[in-house]
Design a protein around this motif. Structure first.
Motif, PDB file in Angstrom:
ATOM      1  N   ALA A  69       0.848  -1.193   0.000  1.00 21.83           N
ATOM      2  CA  ALA A  69       0.000   0.000   0.000  1.00 21.83           C
ATOM      3  C   ALA A  69       0.883   1.241   0.000  1.00 21.83           C
ATOM      4  O   ALA A  69       1.435   1.617   1.034  1.00 21.83           O
ATOM      5  CB  ALA A  69      -0.935  -0.002   1.209  1.00 21.83           C
ATOM      6  N   ARG A  70       1.014   1.873  -1.160  1.00 24.54           N
ATOM      7  CA  ARG A  70       1.840   3.070  -1.267  1.00 24.54           C
ATOM      8  C   ARG A  70       1.233   4.237  -0.515  1.00 24.54           C
ATOM      9  O   ARG A  70       1.943   5.083   0.021  1.00 24.54           O
ATOM     10  CB  ARG A  70       2.042   3.420  -2.754  1.00 24.54           C
ATOM     11  CG  ARG A  70       2.862   2.373  -3.499  1.00 24.54           C
ATOM     12  CD  ARG A  70       2.746   2.512  -4.995  1.00 24.54           C
ATOM     13  NE  ARG A  70       1.403   2.161  -5.463  1.00 24.54           N
ATOM     14  CZ  ARG A  70       1.079   2.018  -6.744  1.00 24.54           C
ATOM     15  NH1 ARG A  70       2.001   2.182  -7.687  1.00 24.54           N
ATOM     16  NH2 ARG A  70      -0.157   1.693  -7.088  1.00 24.54           N
ATOM     17  N   ASP A  71      -0.092   4.260  -0.430  1.00 20.24           N
ATOM     18  CA  ASP A  71      -0.764   5.356   0.276  1.00 20.24           C
ATOM     19  C   ASP A  71      -0.464   5.316   1.773  1.00 20.24           C
ATOM     20  O   ASP A  71      -0.323   6.358   2.414  1.00 20.24           O
ATOM     21  CB  ASP A  71      -2.274   5.313   0.040  1.00 20.24           C
ATOM     22  CG  ASP A  71      -2.910   4.002   0.506  1.00 20.24           C
ATOM     23  OD1 ASP A  71      -2.484   2.928   0.030  1.00 20.24           O
ATOM     24  OD2 ASP A  71      -3.823   4.054   1.353  1.00 20.24           O
ATOM     25  N   LEU A  72      -0.336   4.113   2.340  1.00 16.52           N
ATOM     26  CA  LEU A  72      -0.019   4.000   3.763  1.00 16.52           C
ATOM     27  C   LEU A  72       1.390   4.503   4.041  1.00 16.52           C
ATOM     28  O   LEU A  72       1.632   5.153   5.058  1.00 16.52           O
ATOM     29  CB  LEU A  72      -0.142   2.540   4.226  1.00 16.52           C
ATOM     30  CG  LEU A  72      -1.551   1.954   4.304  1.00 16.52           C
ATOM     31  CD1 LEU A  72      -1.486   0.511   4.813  1.00 16.52           C
ATOM     32  CD2 LEU A  72      -2.435   2.782   5.224  1.00 16.52           C
ATOM     33  N   TYR A  73       2.326   4.215   3.143  1.00 21.32           N
ATOM     34  CA  TYR A  73       3.700   4.685   3.323  1.00 21.32           C
ATOM     35  C   TYR A  73       3.737   6.208   3.331  1.00 21.32           C
ATOM     36  O   TYR A  73       4.386   6.820   4.184  1.00 21.32           O
ATOM     37  CB  TYR A  73       4.604   4.148   2.210  1.00 21.32           C
ATOM     38  CG  TYR A  73       6.015   4.689   2.295  1.00 21.32           C
ATOM     39  CD1 TYR A  73       6.949   4.103   3.151  1.00 21.32           C
ATOM     40  CD2 TYR A  73       6.404   5.808   1.555  1.00 21.32           C
ATOM     41  CE1 TYR A  73       8.242   4.598   3.246  1.00 21.32           C
ATOM     42  CE2 TYR A  73       7.688   6.313   1.653  1.00 21.32           C
ATOM     43  CZ  TYR A  73       8.592   5.716   2.498  1.00 21.32           C
ATOM     44  OH  TYR A  73       9.871   6.234   2.603  1.00 21.32           O
TER      45      TYR A  73
ATOM     46  N   ASN B 133       4.585   8.501   6.769  1.00 20.18           N
ATOM     47  CA  ASN B 133       5.828   9.270   6.752  1.00 20.18           C
ATOM     48  C   ASN B 133       5.633  10.737   6.394  1.00 20.18           C
ATOM     49  O   ASN B 133       6.604  11.485   6.268  1.00 20.18           O
ATOM     50  CB  ASN B 133       6.812   8.626   5.762  1.00 20.18           C
ATOM     51  CG  ASN B 133       7.293   7.266   6.226  1.00 20.18           C
ATOM     52  OD1 ASN B 133       8.209   7.157   7.027  1.00 20.18           O
ATOM     53  ND2 ASN B 133       6.652   6.217   5.739  1.00 20.18           N
ATOM     54  N   GLY B 134       4.366  11.160   6.237  1.00 21.45           N
ATOM     55  CA  GLY B 134       4.094  12.560   5.951  1.00 21.45           C
ATOM     56  C   GLY B 134       4.638  13.039   4.622  1.00 21.45           C
ATOM     57  O   GLY B 134       4.978  14.213   4.453  1.00 21.45           O
ATOM     58  N   ILE B 135       4.732  12.107   3.657  1.00 19.35           N
ATOM     59  CA  ILE B 135       5.273  12.452   2.340  1.00 19.35           C
ATOM     60  C   ILE B 135       4.116  12.626   1.363  1.00 19.35           C
ATOM     61  O   ILE B 135       3.362  11.672   1.123  1.00 19.35           O
ATOM     62  CB  ILE B 135       6.221  11.360   1.826  1.00 19.35           C
ATOM     63  CG1 ILE B 135       7.359  11.143   2.827  1.00 19.35           C
ATOM     64  CG2 ILE B 135       6.764  11.720   0.447  1.00 19.35           C
ATOM     65  CD1 ILE B 135       8.228   9.960   2.489  1.00 19.35           C
TER      66      ILE B 135
END
Length: 239
Positions: free
Chosen positions: A117-121, A125-127
């Protein structure tokens, strides 16, 4: 415990050496028993010849006529013999140590799938997402969940993992040959009440993407329609 890593490949001669060097080193360093399956999707370059030079390092090469990522992965998954089966893209856009993270989640016997899940990363991480990717991702997610009710924000992440029995039960039901196979796979899992765990993964960008944002978006909208109809007809129920 045996681990299978399935990698679809189409005209990847420029980066398959680096991919296999990384993959074989990681797998040999972390697991006593493993296999790496390169599924060639009718490449017209030297992808197959290069991949076959790694056969002494646990690499198997399957060849098929050009058909698309969905059918290519289906062939590899059904040929895999590992207790846990993973797939990722040919440019290794996600760190391979996500495999160990996924295995920890499989210790919960109720977990059937672990997906990146790229959205969770980005959230953890506030990115911020790049603006255009954020718009496209939200629009696609809205359409998918409106019609298919998947409750998965990032369906297209190229890192997914399965218990062997789960993979060999789900993939025979997958009919979509192109990039839309992910949404079909997840819909089948949802219909059959299988537990899906999402883990944060970082996307490492590389050149040479085979995705055409315009053409493939149109195809995937058609795939959503296909999945919706098949679900209504009861074709995705495991019997």
């Amino acid at each position: 415990m045996k681990i299978s890593l399935v990698v679809p490949a189409y005209n990847e001669s420029k980066r398959i050496i680096h991919t296999l060097e990384e993959a074989t080193y990681y797998m040999k360093s972390h697991f006593e028993c493993y296999e790496i399956i390169i599924v060639d999707d009718g490449s017209t370059d030297d992808t197959v010849a290069i991949a076959e030079t790694f056969s002494n390092l646990g690499v198997k090469v399957l060849k098929q006529p050009h058909a698309g990522k969905g059918k290519t992965l289906k062939s590899g998954i059904l040929a895999a013999t590992g207790d846990y089966i993973f797939f990722t893209d040919a440019d290794l856009p996600y760190a391979l140590d996500n495999i160990e993270v996924a295995i920890k989640h499989f210790k919960d016997e109720t977990t059937a799938l672990v997906i990146g899940a790229r959205d969770l990363y980005h959230a953890e991480n506030g990115i911020p997402y790049p603006f255009y990717r954020n718009i496209m991702s939200k629009a696609f997610s809205f359409i998918v969940n409106l019609f298919l009710n998947l409750d998965v924000k990032d369906t297209q992440c190229g890192f997914k993992a399965f218990k062997k029995d789960t993979a060999h039960t789900l993939f025979p039901l997958v009919e979509i040959n192109g990039f839309g196979f992910d949404i079909e796979l997840l819909k089948i899992a949802r219909i059959n009440h299988l537990k899906i765990v999402r883990i944060p993964v970082k996307l490492m960008h590389s050149s040479g993407s085979k995705v055409n944002p315009f053409k493939d978006s149109i195809k995937m909208l058609r795939d959503i329609k296909t999945v919706y109809k098949n679900a209504k007809r009861g074709l995705y129920e495991i019997r």
